[in-house]
Scaffold this motif. Structure first.
Motif, PDB file in Angstrom:
ATOM      1  N   MET A   4     -31.293  18.117  87.358  1.00  0.00           N
ATOM      2  CA  MET A   4     -32.742  18.317  87.414  1.00  0.00           C
ATOM      3  C   MET A   4     -33.158  19.571  86.648  1.00  0.00           C
ATOM      4  SD  MET A   4     -33.544  17.275  91.384  1.00  0.00           S
ATOM      5  CE  MET A   4     -35.244  17.839  91.266  1.00  0.00           C
ATOM      6  N   GLN A   5     -32.399  20.645  86.795  1.00  0.00           N
ATOM      7  CA  GLN A   5     -32.715  21.886  86.098  1.00  0.00           C
ATOM      8  C   GLN A   5     -32.632  21.709  84.583  1.00  0.00           C
ATOM      9  OE1 GLN A   5     -29.792  24.367  88.029  1.00  0.00           O
ATOM     10  NE2 GLN A   5     -31.313  25.257  89.434  1.00  0.00           N
ATOM     11  N   LYS A   6     -31.598  20.995  84.135  1.00  0.00           N
ATOM     12  CA  LYS A   6     -31.429  20.751  82.708  1.00  0.00           C
ATOM     13  C   LYS A   6     -32.578  19.914  82.159  1.00  0.00           C
ATOM     14  CE  LYS A   6     -28.133  18.831  79.369  1.00  0.00           C
ATOM     15  NZ  LYS A   6     -26.803  18.172  79.208  1.00  0.00           N
ATOM     16  N   GLU A   7     -32.973  18.889  82.912  1.00  0.00           N
ATOM     17  CA  GLU A   7     -34.048  18.007  82.452  1.00  0.00           C
ATOM     18  C   GLU A   7     -35.399  18.723  82.465  1.00  0.00           C
ATOM     19  OE1 GLU A   7     -35.713  14.570  80.885  1.00  0.00           O
ATOM     20  OE2 GLU A   7     -33.630  15.268  81.041  1.00  0.00           O
ATOM     21  N   SER A   8     -35.622  19.585  83.450  1.00  0.00           N
ATOM     22  CA  SER A   8     -36.893  20.322  83.504  1.00  0.00           C
ATOM     23  C   SER A   8     -37.011  21.285  82.332  1.00  0.00           C
ATOM     24  CB  SER A   8     -37.020  21.081  84.830  1.00  0.00           C
ATOM     25  OG  SER A   8     -36.102  22.155  84.895  1.00  0.00           O
ATOM     26  N   ARG A   9     -35.876  21.885  81.931  1.00  0.00           N
ATOM     27  CA  ARG A   9     -35.888  22.765  80.754  1.00  0.00           C
ATOM     28  C   ARG A   9     -36.131  21.959  79.484  1.00  0.00           C
ATOM     29  NH1 ARG A   9     -31.543  25.352  83.553  1.00  0.00           N
ATOM     30  NH2 ARG A   9     -30.025  24.141  82.336  1.00  0.00           N
ATOM     31  N   ARG A  10     -35.516  20.785  79.413  1.00  0.00           N
ATOM     32  CA  ARG A  10     -35.683  19.947  78.223  1.00  0.00           C
ATOM     33  C   ARG A  10     -37.134  19.504  78.064  1.00  0.00           C
ATOM     34  NH1 ARG A  10     -35.972  14.888  76.349  1.00  0.00           N
ATOM     35  NH2 ARG A  10     -36.171  14.001  78.439  1.00  0.00           N
ATOM     36  N   GLN A  11     -37.755  19.129  79.172  1.00  0.00           N
ATOM     37  CA  GLN A  11     -39.141  18.665  79.124  1.00  0.00           C
ATOM     38  C   GLN A  11     -40.150  19.815  79.196  1.00  0.00           C
ATOM     39  OE1 GLN A  11     -40.265  15.376  81.625  1.00  0.00           O
ATOM     40  NE2 GLN A  11     -38.176  14.577  81.733  1.00  0.00           N
ATOM     41  N   LEU A  36     -27.083   7.922  91.744  1.00  0.00           N
ATOM     42  CA  LEU A  36     -26.038   8.180  90.756  1.00  0.00           C
ATOM     43  C   LEU A  36     -24.675   8.479  91.371  1.00  0.00           C
ATOM     44  CD1 LEU A  36     -28.123  10.442  88.328  1.00  0.00           C
ATOM     45  CD2 LEU A  36     -27.747   7.971  88.201  1.00  0.00           C
ATOM     46  N   LYS A  37     -24.619   8.487  92.698  1.00  0.00           N
ATOM     47  CA  LYS A  37     -23.363   8.764  93.404  1.00  0.00           C
ATOM     48  C   LYS A  37     -22.790  10.130  93.019  1.00  0.00           C
ATOM     49  CE  LYS A  37     -23.546   4.526  94.967  1.00  0.00           C
ATOM     50  NZ  LYS A  37     -24.007   4.261  96.351  1.00  0.00           N
ATOM     51  N   ILE A  38     -23.643  11.145  93.034  1.00  0.00           N
ATOM     52  CA  ILE A  38     -23.213  12.498  92.690  1.00  0.00           C
ATOM     53  C   ILE A  38     -23.490  13.416  93.872  1.00  0.00           C
ATOM     54  CG2 ILE A  38     -23.553  12.217  90.202  1.00  0.00           C
ATOM     55  CD1 ILE A  38     -26.270  13.534  90.475  1.00  0.00           C
ATOM     56  N   ASP A  39     -22.883  14.629  93.826  1.00  0.00           N
ATOM     57  CA  ASP A  39     -23.103  15.561  94.928  1.00  0.00           C
ATOM     58  C   ASP A  39     -24.387  16.365  94.700  1.00  0.00           C
ATOM     59  OD1 ASP A  39     -22.502  17.553  93.063  1.00  0.00           O
ATOM     60  OD2 ASP A  39     -20.446  17.811  93.783  1.00  0.00           O
ATOM     61  N   GLU A  40     -24.739  17.178  95.681  1.00  0.00           N
ATOM     62  CA  GLU A  40     -25.999  17.931  95.638  1.00  0.00           C
ATOM     63  C   GLU A  40     -26.036  18.913  94.476  1.00  0.00           C
ATOM     64  OE1 GLU A  40     -28.664  20.886  98.540  1.00  0.00           O
ATOM     65  OE2 GLU A  40     -26.789  20.008  99.260  1.00  0.00           O
ATOM     66  N   GLU A  41     -24.924  19.602  94.233  1.00  0.00           N
ATOM     67  CA  GLU A  41     -24.871  20.592  93.162  1.00  0.00           C
ATOM     68  C   GLU A  41     -25.093  19.950  91.802  1.00  0.00           C
ATOM     69  OE1 GLU A  41     -21.786  23.981  91.426  1.00  0.00           O
ATOM     70  OE2 GLU A  41     -21.413  23.036  93.374  1.00  0.00           O
ATOM     71  N   GLU A  42     -24.477  18.803  91.576  1.00  0.00           N
ATOM     72  CA  GLU A  42     -24.631  18.100  90.304  1.00  0.00           C
ATOM     73  C   GLU A  42     -26.056  17.580  90.137  1.00  0.00           C
ATOM     74  OE1 GLU A  42     -23.880  16.618  86.606  1.00  0.00           O
ATOM     75  OE2 GLU A  42     -22.667  17.989  87.826  1.00  0.00           O
ATOM     76  N   LYS A  49     -39.293  21.231  99.526  1.00  0.00           N
ATOM     77  CA  LYS A  49     -39.166  19.925 100.173  1.00  0.00           C
ATOM     78  C   LYS A  49     -39.142  18.807  99.137  1.00  0.00           C
ATOM     79  CE  LYS A  49     -41.497  21.184 104.500  1.00  0.00           C
ATOM     80  NZ  LYS A  49     -42.696  20.940 105.358  1.00  0.00           N
ATOM     81  N   VAL A  50     -40.000  18.928  98.123  1.00  0.00           N
ATOM     82  CA  VAL A  50     -40.075  17.911  97.073  1.00  0.00           C
ATOM     83  C   VAL A  50     -38.775  17.871  96.283  1.00  0.00           C
ATOM     84  CG1 VAL A  50     -41.242  17.272  94.922  1.00  0.00           C
ATOM     85  CG2 VAL A  50     -42.587  18.043  96.880  1.00  0.00           C
ATOM     86  N   VAL A  51     -38.247  19.058  95.941  1.00  0.00           N
ATOM     87  CA  VAL A  51     -36.994  19.133  95.183  1.00  0.00           C
ATOM     88  C   VAL A  51     -35.839  18.555  95.997  1.00  0.00           C
ATOM     89  CG1 VAL A  51     -35.286  20.712  94.194  1.00  0.00           C
ATOM     90  CG2 VAL A  51     -37.723  21.079  93.751  1.00  0.00           C
ATOM     91  N   GLU A  52     -35.798  18.880  97.281  1.00  0.00           N
ATOM     92  CA  GLU A  52     -34.732  18.360  98.141  1.00  0.00           C
ATOM     93  C   GLU A  52     -34.780  16.835  98.214  1.00  0.00           C
ATOM     94  OE1 GLU A  52     -32.167  19.898  99.691  1.00  0.00           O
ATOM     95  OE2 GLU A  52     -32.792  21.668  98.558  1.00  0.00           O
ATOM     96  N   ARG A  53     -35.990  16.308  98.304  1.00  0.00           N
ATOM     97  CA  ARG A  53     -36.127  14.849  98.369  1.00  0.00           C
ATOM     98  C   ARG A  53     -35.679  14.200  97.062  1.00  0.00           C
ATOM     99  NH1 ARG A  53     -41.730  11.443  99.396  1.00  0.00           N
ATOM    100  NH2 ARG A  53     -40.777   9.363  99.323  1.00  0.00           N
ATOM    101  N   ALA A  54     -36.058  14.821  95.937  1.00  0.00           N
ATOM    102  CA  ALA A  54     -35.666  14.280  94.633  1.00  0.00           C
ATOM    103  C   ALA A  54     -34.146  14.347  94.455  1.00  0.00           C
ATOM    104  CB  ALA A  54     -36.364  15.051  93.518  1.00  0.00           C
ATOM    105  N   LYS A  55     -33.543  15.443  94.904  1.00  0.00           N
ATOM    106  CA  LYS A  55     -32.079  15.557  94.827  1.00  0.00           C
ATOM    107  C   LYS A  55     -31.416  14.435  95.616  1.00  0.00           C
ATOM    108  CE  LYS A  55     -31.390  19.776  96.229  1.00  0.00           C
ATOM    109  NZ  LYS A  55     -30.650  21.000  96.615  1.00  0.00           N
ATOM    110  N   GLY A  56     -31.949  14.165  96.783  1.00  0.00           N
ATOM    111  CA  GLY A  56     -31.388  13.100  97.613  1.00  0.00           C
ATOM    112  C   GLY A  56     -31.442  11.749  96.924  1.00  0.00           C
TER     113      GLY A  56
END
Length: 208
Positions: A181-188, A170-176, A157-164
């Protein structure tokens, strides 16, 4: 206590048992049998209230308790033990002079996982303790699985809300948004749900 029957298993179980029995000779009989079977008897309570206190302090793996004791009977003691977070998962085997359906029902409501009827047979004692311990492990595992599932659903639920939030900002789709988010979580080097919470928190601050 009737000592007739097969000898207890020789291998040590390593399990720590608290005894709650106001009849000292009977308690000593239990203690001898349990120690020969490889159990460690960590204490002897002489009444129900003492059983509750010792269970909280000693954190035994099992509690073998007589139903009829001074100050607090076995059922009330079992209820108190299961209401205390520190001792709630202690498997309890109750010893009683009789076992009708009403008593069994009350015992289950108090969190008792097994019972023995007097005179206790030697070849019934150890299996009753083993079954209670196994049942407690299964209950604990099931509760853990339910807790993990609940946490997983909450994380989604938290991830879905953050994606929204990212999709809108950023005017991007859900997949992007998910890839970002996945890239940033790996970086951090943090979990995706923790990054999602940070995004939600930042969004809330910006819009407050």
């Amino acid at each position: 206590m009737n000592r007739e029957g097969a000898a207890p298993p020789a291998e040590a179980t390593g399990l720590r048992v608290l005894l709650a029995e106001d009849d000292i000779p009977v308690a000593k009989g239990y203690q001898d049998i349990l120690q020969k079977a490889g159990y460690e008897v960590v204490g002897l309570a002489h009444d129900g209230l003492q059983a509750v206190e010792m269970c909280e302090n000693l954190r035994p793996d099992l509690l073998l308790m007589d139903i009829k004791m001074p100050r607090m009977d076995g059922l009330e003691a079992a209820r108190a033990i299961n209401m205390d977070p520190k001792s709630a998962f202690t498997p309890i085997v109750l010893v009683t002079a009789y076992a009708d359906q009403q008593l069994v029902t009350r015992a289950k409501r108090c969190g008792v996982l097994g019972y023995l009827v007097k005179p206790v047979q030697l070849d019934d004692l150890i299996p009753a303790l083993e079954m209670a311990h196994t049942a407690a492990q299964k209950i604990s595992a099931l509760e853990g699985a339910v807790r993990n599932l609940s946490e997983e659903l909450e994380a989604r639920k938290v991830v879905e809300r953050a994606k929204g939030i990212l999709m809108k900002r950023l005017k991007i789709d859900e997949e992007e948004a998910l890839r970002m988010m996945q890239k940033e979580s790996r970086r951090q080097r943090i979990k995706l749900k923790d990054l999602a919470r940070a995004i939600i928190s930042s969004h809330s601050i910006m819009n407050s």
